[in-house]
Design a protein around this motif. Sequence first.
Motif, PDB file in Angstrom:
ATOM      1  N   HIS A   1       0.832  -1.194   0.000  1.00 56.70           N
ATOM      2  CA  HIS A   1       0.000   0.000   0.000  1.00 56.70           C
ATOM      3  C   HIS A   1       0.873   1.251   0.000  1.00 56.70           C
ATOM      4  O   HIS A   1       1.929   1.283   0.628  1.00 56.70           O
ATOM      5  CB  HIS A   1      -0.910   0.003   1.230  1.00 56.70           C
ATOM      6  CG  HIS A   1      -1.849  -1.155   1.265  1.00 56.70           C
ATOM      7  ND1 HIS A   1      -3.165  -1.065   0.907  1.00 56.70           N
ATOM      8  CD2 HIS A   1      -1.650  -2.458   1.610  1.00 56.70           C
ATOM      9  CE1 HIS A   1      -3.748  -2.256   1.036  1.00 56.70           C
ATOM     10  NE2 HIS A   1      -2.843  -3.106   1.460  1.00 56.70           N
ATOM     11  N   PRO A   2       0.453   2.296  -0.678  1.00 53.05           N
ATOM     12  CA  PRO A   2       1.237   3.532  -0.682  1.00 53.05           C
ATOM     13  C   PRO A   2       1.246   4.234   0.664  1.00 53.05           C
ATOM     14  O   PRO A   2       2.083   5.070   0.938  1.00 53.05           O
ATOM     15  CB  PRO A   2       0.536   4.387  -1.742  1.00 53.05           C
ATOM     16  CG  PRO A   2      -0.859   3.861  -1.799  1.00 53.05           C
ATOM     17  CD  PRO A   2      -0.750   2.388  -1.527  1.00 53.05           C
ATOM     18  N   GLY A   3       0.315   3.909   1.536  1.00 55.42           N
ATOM     19  CA  GLY A   3       0.252   4.522   2.852  1.00 55.42           C
ATOM     20  C   GLY A   3      -0.923   3.973   3.617  1.00 55.42           C
ATOM     21  O   GLY A   3      -1.766   3.265   3.082  1.00 55.42           O
ATOM     22  N   GLY A   4      -0.998   4.281   4.890  1.00 56.78           N
ATOM     23  CA  GLY A   4      -2.094   3.809   5.704  1.00 56.78           C
ATOM     24  C   GLY A   4      -1.878   2.398   6.205  1.00 56.78           C
ATOM     25  O   GLY A   4      -0.832   1.781   5.996  1.00 56.78           O
ATOM     26  N   THR A   5      -2.895   1.888   6.878  1.00 50.77           N
ATOM     27  CA  THR A   5      -2.828   0.563   7.498  1.00 50.77           C
ATOM     28  C   THR A   5      -3.694  -0.410   6.719  1.00 50.77           C
ATOM     29  O   THR A   5      -4.885  -0.152   6.511  1.00 50.77           O
ATOM     30  CB  THR A   5      -3.323   0.642   8.957  1.00 50.77           C
ATOM     31  OG1 THR A   5      -2.506   1.560   9.681  1.00 50.77           O
ATOM     32  CG2 THR A   5      -3.268  -0.728   9.612  1.00 50.77           C
ATOM     33  N   PRO A   6      -3.150  -1.526   6.268  1.00 54.77           N
ATOM     34  CA  PRO A   6      -3.962  -2.509   5.549  1.00 54.77           C
ATOM     35  C   PRO A   6      -5.099  -3.031   6.426  1.00 54.77           C
ATOM     36  O   PRO A   6      -4.945  -3.173   7.643  1.00 54.77           O
ATOM     37  CB  PRO A   6      -2.969  -3.627   5.219  1.00 54.77           C
ATOM     38  CG  PRO A   6      -1.615  -3.025   5.383  1.00 54.77           C
ATOM     39  CD  PRO A   6      -1.743  -1.945   6.402  1.00 54.77           C
ATOM     40  N   GLY A   7      -6.209  -3.345   5.805  1.00 56.60           N
ATOM     41  CA  GLY A   7      -7.352  -3.836   6.554  1.00 56.60           C
ATOM     42  C   GLY A   7      -7.042  -5.090   7.338  1.00 56.60           C
ATOM     43  O   GLY A   7      -7.493  -5.254   8.475  1.00 56.60           O
ATOM     44  N   TRP A   8      -6.273  -6.012   6.735  1.00 52.38           N
ATOM     45  CA  TRP A   8      -5.976  -7.262   7.433  1.00 52.38           C
ATOM     46  C   TRP A   8      -5.194  -7.024   8.714  1.00 52.38           C
ATOM     47  O   TRP A   8      -5.387  -7.724   9.721  1.00 52.38           O
ATOM     48  CB  TRP A   8      -5.223  -8.237   6.523  1.00 52.38           C
ATOM     49  CG  TRP A   8      -3.963  -7.709   5.891  1.00 52.38           C
ATOM     50  CD1 TRP A   8      -3.832  -7.190   4.638  1.00 52.38           C
ATOM     51  CD2 TRP A   8      -2.654  -7.642   6.481  1.00 52.38           C
ATOM     52  NE1 TRP A   8      -2.531  -6.806   4.404  1.00 52.38           N
ATOM     53  CE2 TRP A   8      -1.790  -7.076   5.510  1.00 52.38           C
ATOM     54  CE3 TRP A   8      -2.125  -8.010   7.710  1.00 52.38           C
ATOM     55  CZ2 TRP A   8      -0.429  -6.861   5.750  1.00 52.38           C
ATOM     56  CZ3 TRP A   8      -0.771  -7.797   7.963  1.00 52.38           C
ATOM     57  CH2 TRP A   8       0.060  -7.234   6.978  1.00 52.38           C
ATOM     58  N   SER A   9      -4.309  -6.025   8.712  1.00 50.14           N
ATOM     59  CA  SER A   9      -3.523  -5.726   9.904  1.00 50.14           C
ATOM     60  C   SER A   9      -4.403  -5.128  10.995  1.00 50.14           C
ATOM     61  O   SER A   9      -4.312  -5.499  12.179  1.00 50.14           O
ATOM     62  CB  SER A   9      -2.380  -4.772   9.541  1.00 50.14           C
ATOM     63  OG  SER A   9      -1.483  -4.588  10.612  1.00 50.14           O
ATOM     64  N   ALA A  10      -5.260  -4.196  10.618  1.00 46.77           N
ATOM     65  CA  ALA A  10      -6.158  -3.567  11.589  1.00 46.77           C
ATOM     66  C   ALA A  10      -7.145  -4.580  12.163  1.00 46.77           C
ATOM     67  O   ALA A  10      -7.439  -4.575  13.371  1.00 46.77           O
ATOM     68  CB  ALA A  10      -6.899  -2.409  10.940  1.00 46.77           C
ATOM     69  N   GLU A  11      -7.677  -5.459  11.315  1.00 47.60           N
ATOM     70  CA  GLU A  11      -8.661  -6.438  11.771  1.00 47.60           C
ATOM     71  C   GLU A  11      -8.033  -7.438  12.747  1.00 47.60           C
ATOM     72  O   GLU A  11      -8.625  -7.754  13.785  1.00 47.60           O
ATOM     73  CB  GLU A  11      -9.248  -7.182  10.576  1.00 47.60           C
ATOM     74  CG  GLU A  11     -10.158  -6.325   9.703  1.00 47.60           C
ATOM     75  CD  GLU A  11     -10.515  -7.018   8.400  1.00 47.60           C
ATOM     76  OE1 GLU A  11     -10.182  -8.213   8.253  1.00 47.60           O
ATOM     77  OE2 GLU A  11     -11.132  -6.375   7.530  1.00 47.60           O
TER      78      GLU A  11
END
Length: 262
Positions: free
Chosen positions: A177-187
């Motif tokens: 990802h160019p930035g931010g937190t991937p959904g799988w990591s947050a979940e």
Amino acid sequence: MATAAPERMPALYLSHGAPPLADDPVWPGELAAWSAALPRPRAILVVSAHWEEAPLALGATETVPLVYDFWGFPEHYYQVRYAAPGAPGLAESVRKLLRAPGTPVQDVPDRGLDHGAYVPLVEMFPGADIPVLQVSMPTLDPVRLLEIGRRLAPLRDEGVLIVGSGFFTHNLAALRHPGGTPGWSAEFDAWGREALEARDVDALLDFERKAPAGKLAHPRTEHFAPLFVTLGAAEAHGELADGRSVIDGFWMGLAKRSVQFG
């Protein structure tokens, strides 16, 4: 005059970061504040995601060079030093607690601290004046690691800080990802927080099936596995209810959740 018994040390699981952690504007301060709030350890025992060896192995018990187990970083990361004293007395205690028929313990006297050990310790105990012993993970089986933690738990009453060092989510290949937190990591991080707060050890042991994005957050389990040593060391003293997240949030998309028991 009798010497006071050492205070029981907490048991920690920390997300250890990579060498560039030292350049982060926030995380080193979080680690430093955490260590400042702890009682001073007589010694530190580290189980790192970056040392798998069976039979279970004890690292150097005298000061030897660090293990720079990473590639392609700027040269200054290879110039970091952490000349902590060895811990031969702690090593002997670990042998007594873990060695049993069919469960040998070996010595690897030239094996220095890897980055899973020294990167966070540089931030937490920068004086490098506390003896440190690193112990290998002989397996990635959560149940067996939980038992190792239980057997190591008496060390906490001898002033030993037990540290499981991993990363709460760890899938470098999926960080596209160019930035931010991937959904799988947050979940996965949210699920793990809830499981820890609920003291649901059974769910944590079966995280690959029960956690959302379990296989994506940990395609290989070595960075989550040290948590189970910490959980065992806490469970043996009935302290799972005392667990709390000391550090949370994300670093380069990975969950840096780090927890303390006791």
